[in-house]
Structure formats: structure tokens, C-alpha cells
Design a protein around this motif. Structure first.
Motif, PDB file in Angstrom:
ATOM      1  N   ARG A  75     -10.727  -4.113 -10.365  1.00 27.30           N
ATOM      2  CA  ARG A  75     -10.898  -3.435  -9.072  1.00 27.30           C
ATOM      3  C   ARG A  75      -9.667  -2.628  -8.644  1.00 27.30           C
ATOM      4  O   ARG A  75      -9.649  -2.061  -7.557  1.00 27.30           O
ATOM      5  CB  ARG A  75     -11.213  -4.470  -7.981  1.00 27.30           C
ATOM      6  N   TYR A  81      -8.353   0.218  -9.348  1.00 27.89           N
ATOM      7  CA  TYR A  81      -8.470   1.642  -9.027  1.00 27.89           C
ATOM      8  C   TYR A  81      -9.207   1.853  -7.708  1.00 27.89           C
ATOM      9  O   TYR A  81      -8.925   2.799  -6.971  1.00 27.89           O
ATOM     10  CB  TYR A  81      -9.159   2.378 -10.176  1.00 27.89           C
ATOM     11  N   LYS A  82     -10.153   0.977  -7.396  1.00 36.52           N
ATOM     12  CA  LYS A  82     -10.815   1.041  -6.088  1.00 36.52           C
ATOM     13  C   LYS A  82      -9.833   0.706  -4.980  1.00 36.52           C
ATOM     14  O   LYS A  82      -9.848   1.322  -3.904  1.00 36.52           O
ATOM     15  CB  LYS A  82     -11.995   0.063  -6.058  1.00 36.52           C
ATOM     16  N   ARG A 142      -5.057   5.120  -0.481  1.00 38.05           N
ATOM     17  CA  ARG A 142      -4.710   6.539  -0.283  1.00 38.05           C
ATOM     18  C   ARG A 142      -5.383   7.118   0.950  1.00 38.05           C
ATOM     19  O   ARG A 142      -5.035   8.219   1.390  1.00 38.05           O
ATOM     20  CB  ARG A 142      -5.117   7.348  -1.513  1.00 38.05           C
ATOM     21  N   LYS A 143      -6.357   6.414   1.521  1.00 33.72           N
ATOM     22  CA  LYS A 143      -7.078   6.910   2.699  1.00 33.72           C
ATOM     23  C   LYS A 143      -6.359   6.487   3.952  1.00 33.72           C
ATOM     24  O   LYS A 143      -6.554   5.407   4.463  1.00 33.72           O
ATOM     25  CB  LYS A 143      -8.520   6.368   2.717  1.00 33.72           C
ATOM     26  N   ASP A 155       0.636   3.088  -5.848  1.00 35.72           N
ATOM     27  CA  ASP A 155       0.522   3.970  -7.014  1.00 35.72           C
ATOM     28  C   ASP A 155       1.749   3.857  -7.914  1.00 35.72           C
ATOM     29  O   ASP A 155       1.652   3.935  -9.140  1.00 35.72           O
ATOM     30  CB  ASP A 155       0.332   5.418  -6.569  1.00 35.72           C
ATOM     31  N   LYS A 164      -6.710  -2.767   2.737  1.00 42.21           N
ATOM     32  CA  LYS A 164      -6.666  -1.464   3.402  1.00 42.21           C
ATOM     33  C   LYS A 164      -5.211  -1.052   3.603  1.00 42.21           C
ATOM     34  O   LYS A 164      -4.322  -1.899   3.666  1.00 42.21           O
ATOM     35  CB  LYS A 164      -7.382  -1.534   4.756  1.00 42.21           C
ATOM     36  N   ALA A 192      -6.553   1.108  -5.142  1.00 42.94           N
ATOM     37  CA  ALA A 192      -5.620   2.242  -5.050  1.00 42.94           C
ATOM     38  C   ALA A 192      -6.240   3.393  -4.268  1.00 42.94           C
ATOM     39  O   ALA A 192      -5.574   4.037  -3.439  1.00 42.94           O
ATOM     40  CB  ALA A 192      -5.225   2.701  -6.453  1.00 42.94           C
ATOM     41  N   ALA A 193      -7.522   3.675  -4.507  1.00 43.34           N
ATOM     42  CA  ALA A 193      -8.204   4.747  -3.775  1.00 43.34           C
ATOM     43  C   ALA A 193      -8.284   4.425  -2.284  1.00 43.34           C
ATOM     44  O   ALA A 193      -8.140   5.315  -1.438  1.00 43.34           O
ATOM     45  CB  ALA A 193      -9.613   4.941  -4.352  1.00 43.34           C
ATOM     46  N   ALA A 194      -8.544   3.145  -1.976  1.00 45.48           N
ATOM     47  CA  ALA A 194      -8.602   2.740  -0.561  1.00 45.48           C
ATOM     48  C   ALA A 194      -7.247   2.912   0.113  1.00 45.48           C
ATOM     49  O   ALA A 194      -7.161   3.313   1.276  1.00 45.48           O
ATOM     50  CB  ALA A 194      -9.072   1.291  -0.464  1.00 45.48           C
ATOM     51  N   SER A 209       0.799  -1.228   0.000  1.00 44.18           N
ATOM     52  CA  SER A 209       0.000   0.000   0.000  1.00 44.18           C
ATOM     53  C   SER A 209       0.831   1.277   0.000  1.00 44.18           C
ATOM     54  O   SER A 209       0.433   2.258  -0.644  1.00 44.18           O
ATOM     55  CB  SER A 209      -0.968  -0.002   1.199  1.00 44.18           C
TER      56      SER A 209
END
Length: 495
Positions: A484, A486-487, A493-494, A340, A409, A489-491, A336
Motif C-alpha cells: 500500500r 504508493y497509495k 501529496r494531497k 517521498d 493523511k 505516498a499519493a495520499a 508525510s
């Protein structure tokens, strides 16, 4: 210095409250809350009923003396448990590099922050009830005070000694390993009956309570371990993690040789993953714990269920898949921090999943080899270990890959501690059920009608089919990942 400590504490609390992860882990927090409440009630019950329990178990001994000896025994066990379970405080120090904050203030802050830990509070739920119910009404005031002081000092000593060992592993690994080996050796000799450690500890505890001045030795241990951690921070860090970083850089030379490059691109991924495991604290801790799981069956030696085939299957599942069961749960979360970067480079996703699969498969084989001596204790272990080796390699790894596509995550790989639940979701807790139930249920059903050998062979066959058709299974998992990514990757970044 105190105003600065309060400022650091205030900033860390605001950082936690403002983190998006705070609201994303409500279910996990509720789960851990119930888990903590359960242990609090258990310890409270033990404290209230300890005198009755000890009188029944040790009728020839005084409950007060026995409990006092158990306090010292608990101290040794506490250090061992804390090392693997307690998450010791850490501080993201980069924002403070340009501020006028001394290393001393940061070191004291980290040490003081370790005091209000659940591991320090929990023992009080059996120490205080036992004190008011059994000690205070039956012992003189001086003896009662000395007993309570001994109990509290042992809690603090356990906290700082285990904290020191945990941090020393990054800077002085040999010293930390020696201290842990001594503890494990003493407990093993006691469990095996070679030395009556419990009797010795009872005598020492009673002597210290009768001679309160000797409690200065425990106080000295608390202060010495506190000073030892303080010196580690002060001498090796301005960054709190610098000692570990420097250690990782020197240790990395061992892993700079490419062990798997002969296997092409997946082999390069395996080399990178191996370095990731060794250089990061959390993954390195999981590696140590997985190796210690080799001794897991010894804990249950002599248990009435030990000889039952279904119980041996579970033991073999853990023996051959300890690293997969621990490290594999966070299959993609380990990447994680740089996910990116992976998405923007010409790295084939197929190679990433193949590299992870083959690395975990190799870990299963190595643990299988290390577990072979258990076959001399019970020859059935050779058969159950082989069946579960095939199952873990052909089924378990793929199940974790599927979960990773839906429940990944972000994690901080530098945060150590097995009790660190960062990155875990409900799916990670639930997936362990089919991993255990499938082989055990299959064995129980088939062995009832066709015999034990058929039941064991069926488990191995399922795993073998997974290994034979691994390319097709990996292809399906990769296709699912691509839909999935991109989902995911978005997770990540949080944070």
C-alpha cells in the motif's frame, strides 16, 4: 494598514477553500460541527439556568456574586484549556518574503485573526443569557454595564494571554513554563483545600464591578498580552515560525547525541524520530500533554467510580500509554512531509517500523515508572499499571500501525494545538474502542468467574504474547505496508 490586513485574510480564506483537504475531511467537519453544537447548547443551558443552579449549590450566597467570582475562576481555567486545545492562527509566510509586507502588518493580522475563535464565541452563550435574565433586571445600569464589560474583557484576556504563552514556548520556554506552573499551582492549591481561591476571586470580582475604574487593570492585561505577542512576532520573526525554528536549532543540540545508535538501523530511526518529536511544534506539544496525563487520575480522586477495577484499568491505560495513544495515532503521518524521500532511499521499511515500535515501547516503560507513586494511593495501581503496560506495548502499538497502513493523511508538523484534527480520519476515532473495550471486557468476564487476579493476568498475558511475537507481527504489518506504500505516498501529496 487595514487594506493589507483584508488582503491577507482574503488570501488565507482562498487557500483554505482551494485545498484538497477541504473536501477530503467532510466527515471530520460534520463531527466537529456536532461537537461544537453540543457545547453551544450546553453553555446556553448553563447561562439560562445558572441562577437556579447556583442558588441550589450555594444557597447562602447571592447568585450574581457567585457567578461573578466564577467568571474570574473561568479565566484561569480558560488559559489552561486554551493552551492545550486552541489552535492559534499561523501563516505560511514564505510566499510573502519577496513582497513589500512589513512584519508589523503580519503580526497584527495574526493577532486580529485569533479574535473570531470558537473559544472566544463559546463563553458568550452563557454570559449573555445570564446577563439578560439575572443581571440586567436586578442590578443598576452602572453595575450591569461594569459586569458585562468585565466578562467580555476576561474573554479577550484569556485569548491573548494563552496565545502569548503558546508562542513564548518557542522563544522563551522558561517564562512560559513559569506562567503555566503558577496557574497549575493555584488550581491545585484550591482543589486541595489549602487556599479558598473561589472566595478571594468573588471578593475581587465584586470590588471591580462596584468600582468600574478597576476594570482598566483587566484592559491593561489585554493590551499588555497583545503587545507581548506582537513583540514576539516583531522581534523574532520575519518568518512567523522563525523564533520556533531558531529555538529548535539550539534545542536540537541536546538531541544530536545518538541515544539509540547502539541498536543498529532501528536505533538510528529512533534517534531521527526523537529529533522529529522535539523539533516540531505539534509533536512537542503532544509530548508535553502526555507528561501532564500522569496527573489525570488526580482529577477523579474521590469519585465513586475511582475504586472500581474497570475504571482503574482505563486510568492505567492512559497512564502507561499516554504518549502512544496521542503520538501513535499519526504513526506514518509524522513522516508525510518527507515520505517521498524515504521511498527513494535505501532505508529498510522493517527498520522504520521497528524504530517506531521500540520508541513507543520505551515511552510506555518511562510513563509506567513515573506512574508508580499512584501505587501508594491504591496498591492495585501497581497491578493494573503493569497489565496495561504489557497491553499497550503488545497490542495498542500494533493496532495503530495497522490503522496507519489504511488511514494515513498528510499533516503540517509545525501546526500546534491538541485540538488540531489534521491527519485524523474515522478509523482514528474508532480504533480507540477496541483498545478500551478488549481489556475491560476481558477483565469483567474472567473476574466474574475466576477472580480479579486471573482477569488482570489475562490482560497482561495478551500483551506479553504480542511482545514475544513482535517480530512476526511487525513482518506482517510491513508486508501489508509494502502493498500500500504508493497509495499512502499519493495520499501524502494531497495537501
Amino acid at each position: 494598514m487595514m487594506p493589507m490586513l483584508f488582503q491577507l485574510l482574503k488570501q488565507q480564506w482562498k487557500k483554505k477553500l482551494r485545498s484538497p483537504y477541504w473536501t477530503q475531511s467532510i466527515v471530520q467537519s460534520i463531527f466537529l460541527g456536532f461537537f461544537a453544537l453540543y457545547f453551544i447548547l450546553v453553555f446556553l443551558g448553563l447561562g439560562l439556568m445558572a441562577d437556579k443552579i447556583l442558588e441550589e449549590v450555594f444557597p447562602e450566597k447571592d447568585a450574581f456574586v457567585t457567578f461573578s467570582g466564577l467568571l474570574l475562576y473561568y479565566f484561569f481555567m480558560d488559559i489552561f484549556v486554551r493552551f492545550f486545545l486552541q489552535k492559534f492562527p499561523s501563516l505560511g509566510i514564505k510566499p510573502y518574503l519577496t513582497l513589500p509586507i512589513s512584519k508589523k502588518q503580519i503580526a497584527h493580522f495574526l493577532l486580529l485573526r485569533s479574535i473570531p475563535s470558537f473559544f472566544n464565541i463559546l463563553p458568550l452563550f452563557f454570559i449573555i443569557p445570564f446577563f439578560f435574565k439575572t443581571v440586567l433586571p436586578n442590578q443598576p445600569a452602572a453595575i450591569s454595564s461594569a459586569w458585562l464589560a468585565l466578562a467580555i474583557l476576561l474573554v479577550f484576556a484569556g485569548n491573548f494571554v494563552s496565545y502569548y504563552i503558546d508562542k513564548a514556548f518557542g522563544v522563551k520556554p522558561v517564562l512560559a513554563a513559569v506562567l503555566m506552573s503558577v496557574l497549575v499551582g493555584l488550581m491545585y492549591l484550591d482543589f486541595s483545600g489549602y487556599i479558598p481561591l473561589g472566595d478571594y476571586l468573588e471578593s475581587i470580582a465584586f470590588f471591580m464591578i462596584a468600582n468600574p475604574l478597576t476594570l482598566l487593570a483587566i484592559l491593561g492585561l489585554v493590551l499588555l498580552s497583545y503587545y507581548g505577542i506582537y513583540r514576539l512576532f516583531n522581534d523574532h520573526v520575519y518568518l512567523e515560525e522563525q523564533g520556533e525554528v531558531e529555538s529548535s536549532i539550539s534545542e536540537a543540540r541536546l538531541w544530536d547525541m545518538n541515544l539509540f545508535d547502539r541498536f543498529g538501523k532501528p536505533g538510528e530511526i529512533m534517534d531521527l524520530e526523537t529529533r522529529l518529536i522535539w523539533r516540531n511544534k505539534r509533536s512537542r506539544t503532544i509530548l508535553y500533554v502526555s507528561l501532564l496525563f500522569i496527573l489525570y487520575p488526580l482529577i477523579f480522586a474521590g469519585d465513586e467510580n475511582f475504586d472500581k477495577p474497570w475504571f482503574m484499568l482505563i486510568m492505567s491505560l492512559i497512564l502507561t500509554g499516554a504518549f502512544t495513544l496521542n503520538y501513535g495515532q499519526l504513526m506514518l503521518s509524522w513522516n508525510s512531509p518527507h515520505f517521498d524521500f524515504i521511498l527513494t532511499r535505501s532505508i529498510r521499511i522493517e527498520d522504520i517500523f521497528k524504530g517506531k515500535y521500540y520508541l513507543l515501547a520505551i515511552s510506555n516503560i518511562l510513563l509506567f515508572v513515573l506512574s508508580l507513586p499512584f501505587g501508594f494511593i491504591d496498591a492495585r495501581f501497581w497491578m493494573t499499571n503493569l497489565a496495561m503496560l504489557l497491553f499497550n506495548t503488545g497490542v495498542t502499538i500494533f493496532l495503530y500501525m495497522v490503522v496507519a497502513n489504511y488511514s494515513s493523511k498528510p499533516i503540517d508538523t509545525e501546526k500546534g494545538g491538541v485540538f488540531n484534527m489534521e491527519g485524523f480520519g474515522a478509523a482514528h476515532y474508532l480504533i480507540i474502542l477496541p483498545i478500551i473495550i478488549i481489556p475491560v471486557a476481558l477483565y469483567l468476564v474472567l473476574s466474574s468467574f475466576l477472580g480479579s487476579a486471573v482477569g488482570m493476568a489475562a490482560i497482561g498475558l495478551i500483551g506479553l504474547l504480542g511482545i514475544i511475537f513482535r517480530e512476526a507481527i511487525l513482518k506482517a504489518i510491513v508486508q501489508n505496508f509494502k502493498s500500500r506504500k504508493y497509495k499512502i505516498a499519493a495520499a501524502f501529496r494531497k495537501k
